[in-house]
Design a protein around this motif. Structure first.
Motif, PDB file in Angstrom:
ATOM      1  N   ILE A  22      34.055  46.896  33.979  1.00  0.00           N
ATOM      2  CA  ILE A  22      32.871  46.101  33.645  1.00  0.00           C
ATOM      3  C   ILE A  22      33.128  44.627  33.929  1.00  0.00           C
ATOM      4  CG2 ILE A  22      31.442  45.281  31.730  1.00  0.00           C
ATOM      5  CD1 ILE A  22      31.749  48.160  30.563  1.00  0.00           C
ATOM      6  N   SER A  23      34.305  44.151  33.526  1.00  0.00           N
ATOM      7  CA  SER A  23      34.562  42.718  33.746  1.00  0.00           C
ATOM      8  C   SER A  23      34.646  42.419  35.232  1.00  0.00           C
ATOM      9  CB  SER A  23      35.833  42.281  33.017  1.00  0.00           C
ATOM     10  OG  SER A  23      36.903  43.081  33.409  1.00  0.00           O
ATOM     11  N   LYS A  24      35.143  43.367  36.012  1.00  0.00           N
ATOM     12  CA  LYS A  24      35.200  43.149  37.451  1.00  0.00           C
ATOM     13  C   LYS A  24      33.797  43.073  38.042  1.00  0.00           C
ATOM     14  CE  LYS A  24      38.393  44.169  41.099  1.00  0.00           C
ATOM     15  NZ  LYS A  24      39.366  45.066  41.697  1.00  0.00           N
ATOM     16  N   ILE A  25      32.936  43.971  37.556  1.00  0.00           N
ATOM     17  CA  ILE A  25      31.550  43.938  38.038  1.00  0.00           C
ATOM     18  C   ILE A  25      30.906  42.610  37.678  1.00  0.00           C
ATOM     19  CG2 ILE A  25      29.248  44.945  37.697  1.00  0.00           C
ATOM     20  CD1 ILE A  25      30.691  47.668  37.437  1.00  0.00           C
ATOM     21  N   ILE A  26      31.148  42.148  36.438  1.00  0.00           N
ATOM     22  CA  ILE A  26      30.570  40.871  36.009  1.00  0.00           C
ATOM     23  C   ILE A  26      31.047  39.748  36.918  1.00  0.00           C
ATOM     24  CG2 ILE A  26      30.555  39.153  34.152  1.00  0.00           C
ATOM     25  CD1 ILE A  26      30.565  41.488  32.172  1.00  0.00           C
ATOM     26  N   LEU A  27      32.336  39.764  37.249  1.00  0.00           N
ATOM     27  CA  LEU A  27      32.868  38.703  38.118  1.00  0.00           C
ATOM     28  C   LEU A  27      32.179  38.713  39.481  1.00  0.00           C
ATOM     29  CD1 LEU A  27      36.694  38.841  37.362  1.00  0.00           C
ATOM     30  CD2 LEU A  27      35.064  37.086  36.685  1.00  0.00           C
ATOM     31  N   TYR A  28      31.989  39.919  40.028  1.00  0.00           N
ATOM     32  CA  TYR A  28      31.303  39.990  41.322  1.00  0.00           C
ATOM     33  C   TYR A  28      29.871  39.479  41.222  1.00  0.00           C
ATOM     34  CZ  TYR A  28      34.913  42.335  44.001  1.00  0.00           C
ATOM     35  OH  TYR A  28      36.059  42.608  44.683  1.00  0.00           O
ATOM     36  N   VAL A  29      29.215  39.844  40.133  1.00  0.00           N
ATOM     37  CA  VAL A  29      27.830  39.386  39.952  1.00  0.00           C
ATOM     38  C   VAL A  29      27.786  37.863  39.902  1.00  0.00           C
ATOM     39  CG1 VAL A  29      25.897  39.323  38.324  1.00  0.00           C
ATOM     40  CG2 VAL A  29      27.003  41.488  38.864  1.00  0.00           C
TER      41      VAL A  29
END
Lengths: 297, 339
Positions: A22-29
């Motif tokens: 989830i945190s990786k997805i947030i970073l990409y977003v």
């Protein structure tokens, strides 16, 4: 360097936990959102020049129009108006090219020459001279503005390109960059070899040193062209004749022009920005390398 | 020792060539930099409108400046706009620099993001301002069925400002604080990529072993950032702070052009005079616009100069002090290991 890289970090290729995912997805977003924020104004400019003036005036939209050609001819026609006293987008483009190319050429050639002198020769006062150059880098140029302006007035340099071109000869930060490059890459032995062959000192510099430091010259040339192309305050201070205006000045002129339509106006902006966008598109690596080497303040 | 001297001797004569090689630089420097600087200083001490320096009136120009409300306005403006741009800029730059260099996260598309984030830096400020005007522009009014204005069409960034309650129901470019926010945002937009590249270089310069040691110790990413990355980057951050302040003090294009549009007589112009003027605009206008107060302009540039120079000198000393920071961090890590 390579050794330490190979030893360091046993990268864990295990599956990500949900939280990590989830945190990786947030970073990409976040990254994509910021990229969108950065690109949005540029995309909107490119879209705007394809739209009709009235469409642009109505408000922002992503709708691509079909009026690119109309806007271009509109811009050329508007700036060819005899009432406007000789404004022309082609002329302004040429003026910008003349100023940026000639000032950059002088800047890199004489900076390389100065750096070469510091690198190859042991002359009296060398240590002082080198420290002095570093000192000059941190001096803000604004102090000389009033003196330079009055000097240009006295010498009848108003409405000429001398105030932009000649001062480029003394560019401390470029000298510093070239000096660092020479230190790392250029051995004095090349010079000694050339001397053995009976080459003149000046020819040695031109034929041996300059080809050798081409990457540094190219980097500094890019920075020179970019900063000179984008210079706004200089032309505003020294140029008042419309036929001498540079592109940023034309943009400023169009801003205060009640008669120009929005479409041609945005076309003028695109023409001003496009050369730098193209340079960046093809040479962004060189530019970034220069920035990380402290080339641009 | 003797040998090397003997070898160098034949070239000793050639060393005179060096003076010829540095002559263009020195001449150009004397003529285009040093003389104008001295003459600016001379103007600052001369009488108003005086081109001859005979009437040495000492500090009268400085007195005038210190009593000039506009000067203080532009001075304060410069700092407000600078702070509003620099603080977010350095936070964002640091965030992305850490993100793109972190070996555990291993972002994909780093090259693309770096490319995009740096891109605005090469654009002409004059064009940037106009593009942003479109972005922040308030469009036509939107009415409800009772013909009451319920909102406005506008550029995407205008809607963001409205969402944050900062549009003041009028064009954001005409209000003291919103116009400052717009200028600061443009500067942020143009410069955070540049700072990011500088920080990435700094982080890449830290030897991997430091991070490795921390990793072995099981330090959390936050701790690594605050106790290793940030302290080692301190000199680079200071460098970037001082160069930004010097650059920020010379801020001209963007505030000047943003203001240039306040020609519409129906719009209150106060936003255009007191909230966007910077010191450089002040100097420029005193110098360029009749009655050409060269003395005042000179005095203002001397004040600006002293200010920037003292900051630069401060940086110089701080950087000298911090030279061996990496060694200090090593010592600290070893201490942790002992505990």
């Amino acid at each position: 360097m390579n050794k330490s890289n190979s030893v360091s970090f046993k990268l864990r290729k295990t599956k990500l936990t949900p939280i990590q995912l989830i945190s990786k997805i947030i970073l990409y977003v976040i990254c994509i959102a910021v990229a969108f924020m950065v690109l949005l104004p540029i995309i909107s400019l490119i879209i705007s020049v394809t739209r009709e003036s009235s469409e642009i005036d109505a408000g922002f939209s992503f709708q691509i129009g079909t009026h690119f050609g109309d806007n271009l001819t509109g811009l050329i026609d508007h700036l060819h108006d005899p009432y406007e006293g000789g404004y022309s987008i082609a002329r302004a483009f040429l003026n910008s090219v003349i100023i940026s190319v000639s000032s950059t050429a002088l800047c890199i050639y004489f900076s390389a020459m100065t750096a070469y002198a510091c690198h190859v020769y042991d002359f009296k006062g060398k240590a002082f001279f080198e420290k002095f150059i570093i000192f000059l880098i941190i001096i803000p140029g604004q102090l000389g503005a009033v003196g330079f302006y009055t000097m240009a007035l006295k010498l009848n340099w108003m409405d000429t390109y001398i105030p932009f071109i000649l001062p480029a000869i003394a560019s401390p930060s470029t000298v510093f960059f070239m000096r660092q490059y020479l230190k790392q890459n250029f051995s004095r032995e090349y010079v000694d070899a050339a001397r053995m062959d009976g080459a003149n000192e000046f020819i040695t510099f031109n034929r041996i040193c300059l080809p050798f430091i081409k990457p540094a010259l190219a980097t500094m040339a890019l920075f020179g062209v970019i900063s000179s192309w984008n210079n706004f305050m200089g032309p505003m201070t020294f140029l008042s004749k419309p036929e001498l205006f540079t592109l940023p000045q034309i943009v400023n002129y169009m801003t205060n022009d009640a008669y120009i339509q929005t479409g041609p106006y945005y076309m003028g902006i695109l023409i001003t920005a496009l050369p730098m966008l193209l340079i960046y598109f093809f040479l962004s690596r060189v530019i970034m390398k220069g920035v990380s080497a402290g080339g641009l303040k | 020792m003797f040998k090397s001297k003997r070898i160098r001797n034949p070239n000793e004569k050639l060393n005179k060539w060096a003076y010829l090689f540095i002559a263009p630089f020195i001449l150009a420097f004397l003529f285009f930099s040093l003389y104008p600087m001295i003459s600016s200083i001379a103007y600052s001490f001369a009488n108003e409108n005086e081109t001859v320096y005979e009437n040495f009136t000492t500090f009268s120009n400085y007195k005038i400046i210190f009593e000039d409300v506009n000067f203080w306005h532009s001075f304060i403006n410069t700092f407000i706009i600078f702070a509003m741009n620099f603080i977010p800029q350095i936070i964002a730059a640091m965030f992305f620099a850490v993100l793109f260099t972190n070996k555990r996260i291993r972002m994909k598309g780093k090259g693309f993001f770096k490319f995009v984030y740096f891109l605005p830096n090469v654009l002409t400020a004059a064009t940037v301002v106009i593009i942003f005007r479109l972005m922040f522009m308030r469009g036509a009014a939107i009415y409800d069925e009772n013909m009451q204005i319920i909102g406005y069409e506008g550029g995407p960034f205008y809607h963001v400002l409205r969402f944050l309650g900062m549009d003041m129901f009028t064009n954001p470019l005409y209000h003291t604080w919103t116009v400052r926010i717009v200028i600061a945002f443009i500067l942020f937009w143009m410069w955070f990529g540049n700072s990011m590249i500088v920080f990435i270089t700094g982080i890449n310069g830290i030897s991997d072993e430091v991070f490795e040691a921390a990793d072995v110790d099981g330090a959390s990413p936050w701790r690594v950032f605050f106790q290793i990355t940030l302290p080692i980057l301190k000199p680079i951050m200071l460098y970037s702070l001082i160069t930004s302040i010097i650059g920020g003090l010379q801020m001209f294009d963007i505030p000047y052009l943003i203001r240039g549009q306040n020609l519409d007589p129906s719009v209150p112009v106060f936003a255009g005079t007191s909230s966007t003027d910077t010191i450089t605009i002040y100097i420029y206008e005193k110098m360029k616009i009749a009655p050409h107060d060269y003395g005042i302009a000179g005095a203002a540039s001397v004040i600006l100069f002293i200010f920037s120079l003292s900051l630069s000198v401060a940086m110089y000393f701080v950087l000298f002090k911090e030279k061996n920071y990496e060694k200090k961090i090593w010592r600290r890590i070893k201490k942790y290991e002992q505990v």
